[in-house]
Design an enzyme around this catalytic site. Sequence first.
Site, mmCIF file in Angstrom:
data_model
loop_
_atom_site.group_PDB
_atom_site.id
_atom_site.type_symbol
_atom_site.label_atom_id
_atom_site.label_comp_id
_atom_site.label_asym_id
_atom_site.label_seq_id
_atom_site.Cartn_x
_atom_site.Cartn_y
_atom_site.Cartn_z
ATOM 1 C CG ASP A 1 -24.066 46.949 76.096
ATOM 2 O OD1 ASP A 1 -24.934 47.680 75.577
ATOM 3 O OD2 ASP A 1 -23.137 46.426 75.453
ATOM 4 C CE LYS B 1 -17.811 37.171 72.291
ATOM 5 N NZ LYS B 1 -18.443 38.315 72.983
ATOM 6 C CG PHE C 1 -14.307 42.105 72.425
ATOM 7 C CD1 PHE C 1 -13.429 43.035 72.963
ATOM 8 C CD2 PHE C 1 -15.655 42.230 72.682
ATOM 9 C CE1 PHE C 1 -13.898 44.071 73.756
ATOM 10 C CE2 PHE C 1 -16.129 43.271 73.471
ATOM 11 C CZ PHE C 1 -15.249 44.195 74.009
ATOM 12 N N GLY C 2 -13.417 40.064 68.271
ATOM 13 C CA GLY C 2 -12.898 38.994 67.446
ATOM 14 C C GLY C 2 -14.030 38.147 66.908
ATOM 15 N N GLY D 1 -17.498 39.919 66.188
ATOM 16 C CA GLY D 1 -17.794 40.998 67.120
ATOM 17 C C GLY D 1 -16.591 41.899 67.197
ATOM 18 C CB ILE E 1 -21.496 31.722 64.921
ATOM 19 C CG1 ILE E 1 -20.734 30.671 65.711
ATOM 20 C CG2 ILE E 1 -22.940 31.344 64.792
ATOM 21 C CD1 ILE E 1 -21.380 30.359 67.056
ATOM 22 N N GLY E 2 -20.093 34.284 63.858
ATOM 23 C CA GLY E 2 -20.282 35.723 63.796
ATOM 24 C C GLY E 2 -19.008 36.462 64.130
HETATM 25 P P1 ATP Z 1 -20.095 42.073 72.846
HETATM 26 O O1 ATP Z 1 -21.505 41.605 72.589
HETATM 27 O O2 ATP Z 1 -19.637 41.770 74.230
HETATM 28 O O3 ATP Z 1 -19.913 43.490 72.437
HETATM 29 P P2 ATP Z 1 -18.852 41.161 70.435
HETATM 30 O O4 ATP Z 1 -19.616 42.234 69.749
HETATM 31 O O5 ATP Z 1 -17.401 41.086 70.228
HETATM 32 O O6 ATP Z 1 -19.114 41.190 71.971
HETATM 33 P P3 ATP Z 1 -20.786 39.150 70.225
HETATM 34 O O7 ATP Z 1 -21.851 40.089 69.787
HETATM 35 O O8 ATP Z 1 -20.853 38.634 71.601
HETATM 36 O O9 ATP Z 1 -19.374 39.794 69.978
HETATM 37 O O10 ATP Z 1 -20.699 37.929 69.256
HETATM 38 C C1 ATP Z 1 -20.684 38.055 67.856
HETATM 39 C C2 ATP Z 1 -21.714 37.121 67.250
HETATM 40 O O11 ATP Z 1 -21.397 35.764 67.566
HETATM 41 C C3 ATP Z 1 -23.093 37.350 67.833
HETATM 42 O O12 ATP Z 1 -23.787 38.289 67.112
HETATM 43 C C4 ATP Z 1 -23.713 35.976 67.773
HETATM 44 O O13 ATP Z 1 -24.315 35.773 66.513
HETATM 45 C C5 ATP Z 1 -22.560 35.040 67.901
HETATM 46 N N1 ATP Z 1 -22.456 34.492 69.261
HETATM 47 C C6 ATP Z 1 -21.787 35.030 70.309
HETATM 48 N N2 ATP Z 1 -21.866 34.257 71.395
HETATM 49 C C7 ATP Z 1 -22.616 33.197 71.047
HETATM 50 C C8 ATP Z 1 -23.084 32.028 71.756
HETATM 51 N N3 ATP Z 1 -22.788 31.809 73.031
HETATM 52 N N4 ATP Z 1 -23.836 31.148 71.080
HETATM 53 C C9 ATP Z 1 -24.165 31.360 69.788
HETATM 54 N N5 ATP Z 1 -23.756 32.427 69.080
HETATM 55 C C10 ATP Z 1 -22.999 33.342 69.690
#
Ligand code: ATP
Length: 281
Positions: free
Chosen positions: A137, A45, A25-26, A23, A20-21
Site C-alpha cells: 500500500d 490510534k 480503524f478509528g 482513519g 489529529i485525524g
Molecule cells: P491506514 O493508513 O493504515 O489505512 P487509517 O486510515 O485508519 O489507517 P491513518 O491514515 O493512519 O488511519 O491516520 C489517520 C490520520 O491521522 C492521518 O491522515 C494523519 O493525519 C494522522 N496520523 C496518523 N498517524 C500519525 C502519526 N504517527 N503522526 C501524526 N499524525 C498521524
Amino acid sequence: VNGEDDIRIRREAVTLKELIGGGQFGNVYKGIFTQSDVNVAVAVKVCKAENEPADMQLILQEAHVMKNFKHEHIVAMIGVCAENPIWLVLELAPLGELRQYLSGNKGVLSASTQVLFACQLSTAVEYLHSNNYVHRDIAARNALVSSPQCVKLSDFGLSRALDYDAVYTASRGKLPIKWLAPESILYRAFSMSSDVWMFGILVWEIFAWGVKPWSGVSNVDVVGRIETGERPVRTPDCPESVHDFLVHHVWAFEAHKRPVMSEIVRVLQEVADQLKRWVRP
Ligand code: ATP
C-alpha cells in the site's frame, strides 16, 4: 525473541490530547506517553471498539511485526494498550500528511527537498524488502512528515493484518487501482516488484505536489491504458531524468523487468547529488 509484554503499554502511561485525524480503524489523537518520568509526544490510534476478537489478534500480531521494524524513515511503533479499545501508540510525525504538506508548500519546496523525500522513502521500502516484507500500500497518503527535511512511511500493519482487499473494499469502497501494478489489478498479485511500481507512483505524486495520478481516468480504464503502454504523464516540476527512469524501468509492465529497491535508492541518490552540483557548481 520478543515476548507479548514487550509491546504492551499501560494505559495510565498514555494521556490523550487533541484529535489529529480519523482513519478507517478509528481516530488518531495527539498524546503524551510517560515512561520513567520522561514525557514523549506520540500519536495514538484508537481502534474502533467493534473489532472482532480475531481481528484484534491480528492487529496485535502485526503491531509486533511493526515494533521490530526500526528505521529512521518508518514511523516507529512504540507500543500497544491491548485491551479493547486497542490503542496503538506511534511515534508522532508533527507536520502531518505528506500530501497536504506538498500541496501546502507547492512551489516553495526545492527540487532537492522533493528528491530528498523520495530518497528517504526509498530507503524505508528497501529496508522492508530486506526484511522480506511486502508493503502492498505504498502511496503518498501513507507517508507523514516529521520535519521539513524528514519524511516517514506511516504505520502500515493494519491494512495487512486485516486482509487488504477487505480493508479497501469494505471501508473505502475501492482498491487503490491507480497505485497498483498491473498484475495486482489483474490477478491480485503482490510482490516486492509490485511495491516497486507503487513506489514509482509515490515518486510521481511527490513531484506533482500531492496530486493523485491518472486524473480524469476512471478506475476501470487504468489497466487498459497501462497495457497499451500509457503511463502517468510527467508533471512540470518532475526532473526528466526521474520521469524517464520511472517510465522505462520502474513502470515496466513485466514485474521481473523492474529494478529492485536498492537500485532505486542508488538512482535517486545520484539525482540528489546532481542537483547539489547544479545549485553549487
Ligand atoms: P491506514 O493508513 O493504515 O489505512 P487509517 O486510515 O485508519 O489507517 P491513518 O491514515 O493512519 O488511519 O491516520 C489517520 C490520520 O491521522 C492521518 O491522515 C494523519 O493525519 C494522522 N496520523 C496518523 N498517524 C500519525 C502519526 N504517527 N503522526 C501524526 N499524525 C498521524
